[in-house]
Design a protein around this motif. Structure first.
Motif, PDB file in Angstrom:
ATOM      1  N   ILE A  17       0.848  -1.201   0.000  1.00 56.42           N
ATOM      2  CA  ILE A  17       0.000   0.000   0.000  1.00 56.42           C
ATOM      3  C   ILE A  17       0.882   1.248   0.000  1.00 56.42           C
ATOM      4  CG2 ILE A  17      -1.745   1.328   1.261  1.00 56.42           C
ATOM      5  CD1 ILE A  17      -2.859  -1.411   2.248  1.00 56.42           C
ATOM      6  N   HIS A  18       1.964   1.219   0.777  1.00 55.62           N
ATOM      7  CA  HIS A  18       2.890   2.357   0.770  1.00 55.62           C
ATOM      8  C   HIS A  18       3.543   2.531  -0.601  1.00 55.62           C
ATOM      9  CE1 HIS A  18       2.801   4.066   4.745  1.00 55.62           C
ATOM     10  NE2 HIS A  18       2.912   2.881   5.314  1.00 55.62           N
ATOM     11  N   LEU A  19       3.874   1.436  -1.267  1.00 56.72           N
ATOM     12  CA  LEU A  19       4.438   1.529  -2.612  1.00 56.72           C
ATOM     13  C   LEU A  19       3.433   2.167  -3.570  1.00 56.72           C
ATOM     14  CD1 LEU A  19       6.710   0.940  -4.623  1.00 56.72           C
ATOM     15  CD2 LEU A  19       5.703  -1.335  -4.937  1.00 56.72           C
ATOM     16  N   ALA A  20       2.177   1.772  -3.443  1.00 55.90           N
ATOM     17  CA  ALA A  20       1.132   2.384  -4.264  1.00 55.90           C
ATOM     18  C   ALA A  20       1.012   3.874  -3.948  1.00 55.90           C
ATOM     19  CB  ALA A  20      -0.205   1.678  -4.048  1.00 55.90           C
ATOM     20  N   ARG A  21       1.099   4.228  -2.668  1.00 50.34           N
ATOM     21  CA  ARG A  21       1.031   5.642  -2.256  1.00 50.34           C
ATOM     22  C   ARG A  21       2.174   6.436  -2.890  1.00 50.34           C
ATOM     23  NH1 ARG A  21       4.300   8.037   0.752  1.00 50.34           N
ATOM     24  NH2 ARG A  21       5.109   6.148   1.724  1.00 50.34           N
ATOM     25  N   ALA A  22       3.384   5.909  -2.829  1.00 46.66           N
ATOM     26  CA  ALA A  22       4.528   6.617  -3.402  1.00 46.66           C
ATOM     27  C   ALA A  22       4.392   6.741  -4.917  1.00 46.66           C
ATOM     28  CB  ALA A  22       5.826   5.901  -3.027  1.00 46.66           C
ATOM     29  N   THR A  23       3.839   5.728  -5.556  1.00 52.05           N
ATOM     30  CA  THR A  23       3.636   5.769  -7.004  1.00 52.05           C
ATOM     31  C   THR A  23       2.571   6.798  -7.364  1.00 52.05           C
ATOM     32  OG1 THR A  23       4.235   3.424  -7.038  1.00 52.05           O
ATOM     33  CG2 THR A  23       3.290   4.323  -9.038  1.00 52.05           C
ATOM     34  N   VAL A  24       1.536   6.914  -6.541  1.00 49.52           N
ATOM     35  CA  VAL A  24       0.523   7.953  -6.747  1.00 49.52           C
ATOM     36  C   VAL A  24       1.158   9.333  -6.614  1.00 49.52           C
ATOM     37  CG1 VAL A  24      -1.557   9.021  -5.747  1.00 49.52           C
ATOM     38  CG2 VAL A  24      -1.482   6.555  -6.139  1.00 49.52           C
ATOM     39  N   ARG A  25       2.072   9.497  -5.677  1.00 48.79           N
ATOM     40  CA  ARG A  25       2.763  10.789  -5.533  1.00 48.79           C
ATOM     41  C   ARG A  25       3.528  11.128  -6.808  1.00 48.79           C
ATOM     42  NH1 ARG A  25       0.631  14.100  -2.018  1.00 48.79           N
ATOM     43  NH2 ARG A  25       0.862  13.498   0.139  1.00 48.79           N
ATOM     44  N   ARG A  26       4.175  10.135  -7.416  1.00 49.24           N
ATOM     45  CA  ARG A  26       4.882  10.376  -8.671  1.00 49.24           C
ATOM     46  C   ARG A  26       3.889  10.765  -9.770  1.00 49.24           C
ATOM     47  NH1 ARG A  26       6.545   6.160 -11.870  1.00 49.24           N
ATOM     48  NH2 ARG A  26       7.104   4.953 -10.024  1.00 49.24           N
ATOM     49  N   ALA A  27       2.760  10.066  -9.811  1.00 48.61           N
ATOM     50  CA  ALA A  27       1.733  10.409 -10.805  1.00 48.61           C
ATOM     51  C   ALA A  27       1.240  11.833 -10.597  1.00 48.61           C
ATOM     52  CB  ALA A  27       0.579   9.411 -10.730  1.00 48.61           C
ATOM     53  N   GLU A  28       1.115  12.234  -9.345  1.00 50.12           N
ATOM     54  CA  GLU A  28       0.688  13.613  -9.061  1.00 50.12           C
ATOM     55  C   GLU A  28       1.728  14.611  -9.572  1.00 50.12           C
ATOM     56  OE1 GLU A  28      -0.600  16.502  -5.333  1.00 50.12           O
ATOM     57  OE2 GLU A  28       0.425  14.612  -4.907  1.00 50.12           O
ATOM     58  N   ARG A  29       3.020  14.337  -9.327  1.00 56.38           N
ATOM     59  CA  ARG A  29       4.061  15.236  -9.831  1.00 56.38           C
ATOM     60  C   ARG A  29       4.012  15.327 -11.357  1.00 56.38           C
ATOM     61  NH1 ARG A  29       6.887  12.372  -5.849  1.00 56.38           N
ATOM     62  NH2 ARG A  29       8.051  11.127  -7.378  1.00 56.38           N
ATOM     63  N   ALA A  30       3.771  14.197 -12.017  1.00 53.49           N
ATOM     64  CA  ALA A  30       3.676  14.196 -13.481  1.00 53.49           C
ATOM     65  C   ALA A  30       2.461  14.992 -13.941  1.00 53.49           C
ATOM     66  CB  ALA A  30       3.615  12.763 -14.001  1.00 53.49           C
ATOM     67  N   ALA A  31       1.350  14.873 -13.226  1.00 53.32           N
ATOM     68  CA  ALA A  31       0.144  15.625 -13.590  1.00 53.32           C
ATOM     69  C   ALA A  31       0.355  17.125 -13.375  1.00 53.32           C
ATOM     70  CB  ALA A  31      -1.064  15.120 -12.807  1.00 53.32           C
ATOM     71  N   VAL A  32       1.091  17.491 -12.331  1.00 49.51           N
ATOM     72  CA  VAL A  32       1.414  18.907 -12.095  1.00 49.51           C
ATOM     73  C   VAL A  32       2.285  19.428 -13.241  1.00 49.51           C
ATOM     74  CG1 VAL A  32       2.719  20.475 -10.595  1.00 49.51           C
ATOM     75  CG2 VAL A  32       1.117  18.840  -9.588  1.00 49.51           C
ATOM     76  N   ALA A  33       3.255  18.616 -13.677  1.00 52.83           N
ATOM     77  CA  ALA A  33       4.093  19.016 -14.812  1.00 52.83           C
ATOM     78  C   ALA A  33       3.247  19.186 -16.072  1.00 52.83           C
ATOM     79  CB  ALA A  33       5.202  17.988 -15.033  1.00 52.83           C
ATOM     80  N   LEU A  34       2.299  18.289 -16.292  1.00 49.14           N
ATOM     81  CA  LEU A  34       1.402  18.421 -17.438  1.00 49.14           C
ATOM     82  C   LEU A  34       0.582  19.702 -17.326  1.00 49.14           C
ATOM     83  CD1 LEU A  34      -0.140  17.500 -19.954  1.00 49.14           C
ATOM     84  CD2 LEU A  34      -1.543  16.043 -18.457  1.00 49.14           C
ATOM     85  N   ALA A  35       0.070  19.993 -16.126  1.00 51.22           N
ATOM     86  CA  ALA A  35      -0.763  21.182 -15.926  1.00 51.22           C
ATOM     87  C   ALA A  35       0.024  22.468 -16.155  1.00 51.22           C
ATOM     88  CB  ALA A  35      -1.357  21.171 -14.524  1.00 51.22           C
ATOM     89  N   ALA A  36       1.344  22.414 -16.061  1.00 50.72           N
ATOM     90  CA  ALA A  36       2.170  23.595 -16.320  1.00 50.72           C
ATOM     91  C   ALA A  36       2.245  23.915 -17.809  1.00 50.72           C
ATOM     92  CB  ALA A  36       3.573  23.388 -15.757  1.00 50.72           C
ATOM     93  N   GLU A  37       1.914  22.928 -18.648  1.00 50.33           N
ATOM     94  CA  GLU A  37       2.000  23.181 -20.091  1.00 50.33           C
ATOM     95  C   GLU A  37       0.683  23.002 -20.841  1.00 50.33           C
ATOM     96  OE1 GLU A  37       3.671  19.248 -22.253  1.00 50.33           O
ATOM     97  OE2 GLU A  37       5.135  20.254 -20.986  1.00 50.33           O
ATOM     98  N   ALA A  38      -0.313  22.437 -20.190  1.00 50.97           N
ATOM     99  CA  ALA A  38      -1.617  22.238 -20.846  1.00 50.97           C
ATOM    100  C   ALA A  38      -2.706  22.282 -19.782  1.00 50.97           C
ATOM    101  CB  ALA A  38      -1.647  20.887 -21.570  1.00 50.97           C
ATOM    102  N   ARG A  39      -3.903  22.672 -20.195  1.00 53.70           N
ATOM    103  CA  ARG A  39      -5.024  22.670 -19.253  1.00 53.70           C
ATOM    104  C   ARG A  39      -5.424  21.237 -18.951  1.00 53.70           C
ATOM    105  NH1 ARG A  39      -9.518  26.120 -21.888  1.00 53.70           N
ATOM    106  NH2 ARG A  39     -10.687  25.289 -20.142  1.00 53.70           N
ATOM    107  N   ILE A  40      -5.678  20.972 -17.678  1.00 53.00           N
ATOM    108  CA  ILE A  40      -6.242  19.682 -17.282  1.00 53.00           C
ATOM    109  C   ILE A  40      -7.405  19.948 -16.330  1.00 53.00           C
ATOM    110  CG2 ILE A  40      -4.038  18.472 -17.595  1.00 53.00           C
ATOM    111  CD1 ILE A  40      -3.846  18.180 -14.571  1.00 53.00           C
ATOM    112  N   ASN A  41      -8.183  18.933 -16.111  1.00 50.42           N
ATOM    113  CA  ASN A  41      -9.338  19.005 -15.229  1.00 50.42           C
ATOM    114  C   ASN A  41      -8.846  19.186 -13.785  1.00 50.42           C
ATOM    115  OD1 ASN A  41     -11.874  18.589 -14.038  1.00 50.42           O
ATOM    116  ND2 ASN A  41     -11.664  16.358 -14.137  1.00 50.42           N
ATOM    117  N   PRO A  42      -9.136  20.318 -13.109  1.00 50.04           N
ATOM    118  CA  PRO A  42      -8.610  20.539 -11.762  1.00 50.04           C
ATOM    119  C   PRO A  42      -8.924  19.422 -10.755  1.00 50.04           C
ATOM    120  CG  PRO A  42      -9.460  22.587 -12.644  1.00 50.04           C
ATOM    121  CD  PRO A  42      -9.859  21.499 -13.618  1.00 50.04           C
ATOM    122  N   PRO A  43     -10.135  18.834 -10.730  1.00 54.20           N
ATOM    123  CA  PRO A  43     -10.362  17.754  -9.773  1.00 54.20           C
ATOM    124  C   PRO A  43      -9.443  16.539  -9.974  1.00 54.20           C
ATOM    125  CG  PRO A  43     -12.464  18.626 -10.501  1.00 54.20           C
ATOM    126  CD  PRO A  43     -11.402  19.233 -11.383  1.00 54.20           C
ATOM    127  N   ALA A  44      -8.882  16.380 -11.165  1.00 54.59           N
ATOM    128  CA  ALA A  44      -7.953  15.270 -11.384  1.00 54.59           C
ATOM    129  C   ALA A  44      -6.718  15.433 -10.507  1.00 54.59           C
ATOM    130  CB  ALA A  44      -7.563  15.183 -12.859  1.00 54.59           C
TER     131      ALA A  44
END
Length: 195
Positions: free
Chosen positions: A132-159
């Motif tokens: 579960i902790h590994l999944a949590r850390a992987t979700v954190r990485r996905a969040e960082r990637a989504a933040v990077a995407l949001a810096a260059e393109a519009r994304i759905n804020p609730p995502a």
């Protein structure tokens, strides 16, 4: 409904991939990295669910984690559907605030049975807790990637909000499972410096 008769299409052999709206982007783009990290988080969550198995508290977590896996597919579809100035078409699948609210309610409910944290915890204990902790850390990485995407393109804020809250949910889920096994594995700052 998705129907896949053929797994390989050869359309991505040149290094690009199709989005839900029919446009194509590089497989190395910020959008595809975010989608891939969400997919990896979903796989890590599947591993965690498998490790829960017959764990004493599995019944409290199994349904919620399976629902989250489904929502991570929804989130991947959300990220794969570019946001435009036009209203979303009926077929656009988006994460909605109600899904974030549900995660918060589940976090609050799990926290009721947990002792307050007195230290940071180590991501271990049983296979289920560690997964579960590994999944949590992987979700954190996905969040960082989504933040990077949001810096260059519009994304759905609730995502973005969903990913942030999901990592909190998985942290508390890991603590809840650990509580059935005798508690968290605590970090002991500098404990081995004198060894």
């Amino acid at each position: 409904m998705v129907k896949l008769n053929k797994i390989y299409t050869r359309t991505g052999d040149a290094g690009d991939s199709g989005l839900v709206d029919g446009s194509r982007v590089s497989k190395a783009s910020a959008r595809m990295i975010a989608i891939g990290d969400v997919d990896e988080a979903n796989s890590a969550l599947g591993l965690a669910i498998a490790h829960l198995g017959a764990h004493a508290g599995a019944h409290r977590h199994h349904a919620a984690l399976l629902r989250i896996q489904n929502e991570l597919f929804d989130l991947g579809a959300d990220l794969a559907t570019p946001v435009t100035d036009a209203a979303d078409p009926d077929w656009a699948l988006r994460i909605v605030p109600a899904q974030v609210d549900r995660l918060e309610r589940e976090i609050d409910a799990m926290n009721l049975d947990l002792a307050p944290l007195a230290s940071f915890i180590l991501p271990g204990g049983s296979l289920a807790v560690a997964a579960i902790h590994l999944a949590r850390a992987t979700v954190r990485r996905a969040e960082r990637a989504a933040v990077a995407l949001a810096a260059e393109a519009r994304i759905n804020p609730p995502a973005l909000t969903y990913l942030n809250r999901l990592s909190d949910h998985l942290f508390v889920s890991a603590r809840s499972v650990a509580s059935d096994e005798g508690g968290d594995v605590l970090w002991r700052p500098g404990a081995t410096r004198e060894s």
